[in-house]
Scaffold this motif. Structure first.
Motif, PDB file in Angstrom:
ATOM      1  N   TYR A  43      42.565  27.925  42.370  1.00  0.00           N
ATOM      2  CA  TYR A  43      42.201  29.302  42.096  1.00  0.00           C
ATOM      3  C   TYR A  43      43.115  30.240  41.283  1.00  0.00           C
ATOM      4  O   TYR A  43      42.537  31.044  40.773  1.00  0.00           O
ATOM      5  CB  TYR A  43      41.694  29.935  43.547  1.00  0.00           C
ATOM      6  CG  TYR A  43      41.274  31.264  43.571  1.00  0.00           C
ATOM      7  CD1 TYR A  43      39.938  31.511  42.950  1.00  0.00           C
ATOM      8  CD2 TYR A  43      41.921  32.274  43.592  1.00  0.00           C
ATOM      9  CE1 TYR A  43      39.306  32.985  42.980  1.00  0.00           C
ATOM     10  CE2 TYR A  43      41.666  33.820  43.655  1.00  0.00           C
ATOM     11  CZ  TYR A  43      40.389  33.831  43.197  1.00  0.00           C
ATOM     12  OH  TYR A  43      39.611  35.495  43.007  1.00  0.00           O
ATOM     13  N   PHE A  72      36.208  36.848  41.516  1.00  0.00           N
ATOM     14  CA  PHE A  72      36.328  35.973  42.454  1.00  0.00           C
ATOM     15  C   PHE A  72      34.946  35.295  42.778  1.00  0.00           C
ATOM     16  O   PHE A  72      35.077  33.647  43.001  1.00  0.00           O
ATOM     17  CB  PHE A  72      36.315  36.996  43.802  1.00  0.00           C
ATOM     18  CG  PHE A  72      36.353  36.154  45.177  1.00  0.00           C
ATOM     19  CD1 PHE A  72      37.792  35.607  45.570  1.00  0.00           C
ATOM     20  CD2 PHE A  72      35.491  36.113  45.931  1.00  0.00           C
ATOM     21  CE1 PHE A  72      37.598  35.039  46.613  1.00  0.00           C
ATOM     22  CE2 PHE A  72      35.332  35.382  47.209  1.00  0.00           C
ATOM     23  CZ  PHE A  72      36.496  34.800  47.433  1.00  0.00           C
ATOM     24  N   ILE A  76      34.944  31.229  42.647  1.00  0.00           N
ATOM     25  CA  ILE A  76      34.637  30.266  43.639  1.00  0.00           C
ATOM     26  C   ILE A  76      33.434  29.283  43.547  1.00  0.00           C
ATOM     27  O   ILE A  76      33.573  28.148  43.744  1.00  0.00           O
ATOM     28  CB  ILE A  76      34.118  31.229  44.775  1.00  0.00           C
ATOM     29  CG1 ILE A  76      35.341  32.249  45.532  1.00  0.00           C
ATOM     30  CG2 ILE A  76      33.311  30.598  45.873  1.00  0.00           C
ATOM     31  CD1 ILE A  76      36.459  31.272  46.057  1.00  0.00           C
TER      32      ILE A  76
END
Length: 306
Positions: A43, A72, A76
């Motif tokens: 990430y 984000f 994800i």
């Protein structure tokens, strides 16, 4: 006063049931201790990679209208897709290992268990897995290759990872720390490899409009449209079908990329009209299949004028 009858005593769980529950919890604990550091490392690298993608066009993700929550959510989703792709492969390896262990009457399992108990062997395995990060780091950011890259990676593996990992194997806390560090470095290495592909895709879009599937996965909108002024007149009068890359919208203005001029600019939403919006257009020649520059319409118009 009324007395409530006591509930019947529950039979004590059998040892086999307790063992089964313990094994399941242990499996989930092992998977989590490895998967979470890998996901965190990937990430972090994908976040930096997204910034590098927009840097190709001379802006930041925030200038294209992407806030932290949007980034984000997109990343994800990328990790979930990568997990779904990797899960069958990992399951296949586990299944093959189980069959091999069964065929050898558990000899393979006992051998692996003995190898894990050997500090130097475990430290070497951890160093080899972790070196993926530095291989990608030296190869992509430092642009090393050939013998220089191999020497740099070997020095880091031996003096920077192998010996510290061996010392960490002396205690249980050190073993847990080594597992987390190995997972994080593996995630960083895989993330750096993906970043290199993302930047290459962004460069391709800037040159000819054709990106790659990885950019779509991380949520980069390869959206092109014809652009006109407030009256609907095209920005390029000589080439009304010229398309621009719509990078985003922020503070009442579109962020557009002109591939013919290789520049990024902003126009107010009120004074701009968009038409012929298309995702991932094909800029290749339909007859020859040759990929032309995404500004070929403008270039052809300038050639005709000359």
């Amino acid at each position: 006063m009324t007395y409530q009858p006591l509930p019947p005593e529950q039979p004590a769980p059998e040892p086999e049931q307790e063992s089964a529950k313990g094994n399941v919890l242990e499996i989930f604990e092992k998977i989590g201790s490895v998967a979470v550091p890998i996901a965190v490392g990937m990430y972090a690298m994908l976040y930096l990679g997204l910034a590098q993608v927009y840097k190709v066009f001379g802006i930041t993700p925030e200038q294209a209208g992407l806030d932290q929550a949007t980034i984000f959510g997109r990343l994800i989703g990328t990790l979930i897709e990568l997990f779904l792709v990797a899960l069958p492969g990992v399951g296949l390896l586990v299944g093959l290992g189980w069959l091999l262990n069964l065929a050898t009457r558990r000899s393979v399992g006992r051998l692996l268990h003995k190898l894990r108990e050997q500090p130097w062997i475990a430290a070497t395995a951890g160093a080899l897995i972790s070196i993926v990060a530095y291989w990608a780091y030296f190869g992509t950011l430092w642009e090393l290759s050939g013998g220089t890259l191999l020497v740099a990676v070997a020095l880091v593996a031996i003096f920077g990872l192998l010996v510290p990992f061996r010392l960490m194997r002396r205690r249980n806390t050190g073993r847990a720390g080594m597992k987390v560090l190995t997972g994080a470095l593996l995630g960083i290495g895989l993330g750096l490899m993906l970043v290199a592909q993302m930047v290459q895709g962004a460069v391709d879009i800037a040159d000819n409009g054709n990106g790659n599937a990885l950019l779509q996965t991380v949520g980069f909108q390869n959206q092109w449209a014809t652009v006109g002024d407030g009256d609907g007149k095209p920005l390029h009068k000589d080439s009304p079908e010229e398309r621009f890359l719509l990078l985003g919208e922020k503070e009442g203005a579109y962020v557009l990329y002109d591939c013919g001029k290789q520049e990024t600019f902003r126009r107010s939403v009120e004074g701009t009209t968009l038409g012929m919006i298309e995702f991932d257009p094909d800029f290749s020649d339909p007859e020859t299949g040759e990929v032309k520059a995404c500004g070929y319409a403008l270039e052809d118009a300038e050639t005709e004028e000359q």
